[in-house]
Scaffold this active site. Structure first.
Site, PDB file in Angstrom:
ATOM      1  N   GLU A 167       0.803  -1.230   0.000  1.00 17.64           N
ATOM      2  CA  GLU A 167       0.000   0.000   0.000  1.00 17.64           C
ATOM      3  C   GLU A 167       0.837   1.281   0.000  1.00 17.64           C
ATOM      4  O   GLU A 167       0.658   2.159   0.837  1.00 17.64           O
ATOM      5  CB  GLU A 167      -0.968  -0.030   1.190  1.00 17.64           C
ATOM      6  CG  GLU A 167      -1.891  -1.237   1.172  1.00 17.64           C
ATOM      7  CD  GLU A 167      -2.811  -1.326   2.386  1.00 17.64           C
ATOM      8  OE1 GLU A 167      -2.767  -0.416   3.232  1.00 17.64           O
ATOM      9  OE2 GLU A 167      -3.565  -2.306   2.488  1.00 17.64           O
ATOM     10  N   GLU A 272      -6.314 -10.970  -0.521  1.00 17.42           N
ATOM     11  CA  GLU A 272      -7.241 -10.351   0.425  1.00 17.42           C
ATOM     12  C   GLU A 272      -8.667 -10.262  -0.130  1.00 17.42           C
ATOM     13  O   GLU A 272      -9.369  -9.271   0.063  1.00 17.42           O
ATOM     14  CB  GLU A 272      -6.718  -8.977   0.858  1.00 17.42           C
ATOM     15  CG  GLU A 272      -5.271  -9.046   1.353  1.00 17.42           C
ATOM     16  CD  GLU A 272      -4.742  -7.744   1.926  1.00 17.42           C
ATOM     17  OE1 GLU A 272      -5.552  -6.933   2.427  1.00 17.42           O
ATOM     18  OE2 GLU A 272      -3.518  -7.545   1.873  1.00 17.42           O
TER      19      GLU A 272
END
Length: 378
Positions: A167, A272
């Site tokens: 991220e 995820e």
């Protein structure tokens, strides 16, 4: 031997084997392989799930059974994140991470390490000095190298690949102004990949992020991957976090990002994966508002209505079929949790919120789309 005799013997043996098979079936001793996600689709890509420490410790035996039956790969939900595994300078806590790797090896499961460098769930000491001020660039490089080298070396040959950086890119395509970026600038990303490769040259290395269907973010990640490769660094895949909802993202937009990342010469991993069945809450919404608002945000406290469940299952199936369509470069599909009851989507962003985002329900049963996929024939 006469051909007629050979033919009679062959027919006799065939009849004998048929009788043996029928007798065995009647006695219930002949079984066919169970049709699970990994037995049906394991030749397409790894089928993975995130596991928490409680499951690894055997405290949720029903979840462990689901993992063993349906999944071929695991990733730690939290135990390898910096605040857990490296809570203080000079002190590591490997107990839960070691247990997960041991569990995976015992069950023949592939392990992905998650994650080496991430601004969130970062140990508070990592980027500051004893006065709480940002450390120098050289100190941060030393800390990054020591942290990455320690983790990757410890599990060398046991962990297939690592989410090296997590991220780092914002939705508008800019770099996240994390402590790593504020101290080292863009350099921290190639440094992380360099340190990881030096610690285990055989381990695969991944960049992992969310909202990857947004064009500006897609373009920035493509540029990042190309830059890493131009610097001669190993990068094997882009991990596309698939935290999706009933109304986002568009499946065509998601596919365009898959194709764009694959065009850089790396694989794509769906990481995820979960899908909220609840109304989307804006990140700017005041979730502490009124009782009515909170009730509206938790519309299904006991179960999903049939119509919502059907729509949820249809959309999840569409995404899985997209992953199958591109199995030539999709190497892993990982759900972010085993059952609905374990999902981080519960209580988010409103306390008390009940969600239904995963492949298995709270009774450890496969959702209808999973059942359908497993029961299909070629």
């Amino acid at each position: 031997m006469d051909n007629h005799i050979i033919l009679k013997v062959s027919r006799g043996m065939a009849a004998f084997m048929t009788c043996i098979t029928l007798a065995a079936c009647a006695a219930g001793t002949v079984t066919t392989p169970e049709r699970t996600l990994k037995t049906v689709y394991g030749d397409k890509f790894l089928i993975g799930t995130a596991m928490n420490a409680r499951q690894v410790a055997g405290e949720d035996s029903a979840a462990v059974e689901v993992v063993k039956r349906h999944f071929s790969a695991v990733v730690p939900e939290n135990c390898m994140k910096c605040e857990n595994i490296h809570p203080e300078e000079g002190r590591y806590d490997f107990r839960d991470a070691d247990a997960l790797v041991d569990f995976a090896e015992a069950g023949g499961l592939t392990v992905t390490g998650h994650c080496l460098i991430w601004h969130s769930q970062l140990a508070p000491w990592f980027t500051v000095d004893d006065k709480g001020q940002p450390v120098s660039a050289e100190v941060l490089k030393e800390r990054m190298k020591e942290h990455i080298t320690t983790l990757v070396s410890r599990y060398k040959g046991r962990v297939k690949g690592w989410d090296v950086v997590n991220e780092a890119i914002m939705d508008d395509g800019s770099y996240r102004k994390s402590p790593f970026y504020e101290i080292l600038g863009e350099e921290y990303i190639p440094l992380a990949f360099q340190y990881a490769h030096e610690a285990d040259p055989d381990a695969e290395l991944y960049y992992n992020d969310y909202s990857m269907s947004i064009p500006a973010k897609r373009d920035a990640v493509v540029k990042l991957v190309q830059s890493l490769k131009e610097q001669g660094l190993r990068v094997d895949a882009v991990g596309m976090q698939a935290h999706i909802g009933m109304d986002y993202p568009g499946i065509d937009d998601f596919e365009q990002s898959m194709l764009a990342f694959a065009a850089t010469g790396v694989n794509v991993m769906i990481t995820e994966w979960d899908m909220s069945a609840l109304p989307t809450v804006s990140r700017t919404a005041d979730v502490s508002d009124t009782v009515a608002f909170r009730e509206a945000m938790n519309p299904y406290p006991d179960a999903l209505p049939d119509s919502v469940s059907e729509a949820w299952n249809a959309r999840m199936r569409s995404f899985f079929e997209l992953f199958l369509k591109h199995a030539d470069f999709v190497t892993r599909v990982t759900a972010w949790g085993v059952t609905d009851g374990d999902s981080w989507k519960n209580d988010f962003p409103v306390p008390g919120r009940t969600d239904y985002p995963l492949l298995f329900d709270r009774d450890y049963q496969p959702k209808p789309f999973v059942q359908a996929l497993c029961n299909e024939t070629e």
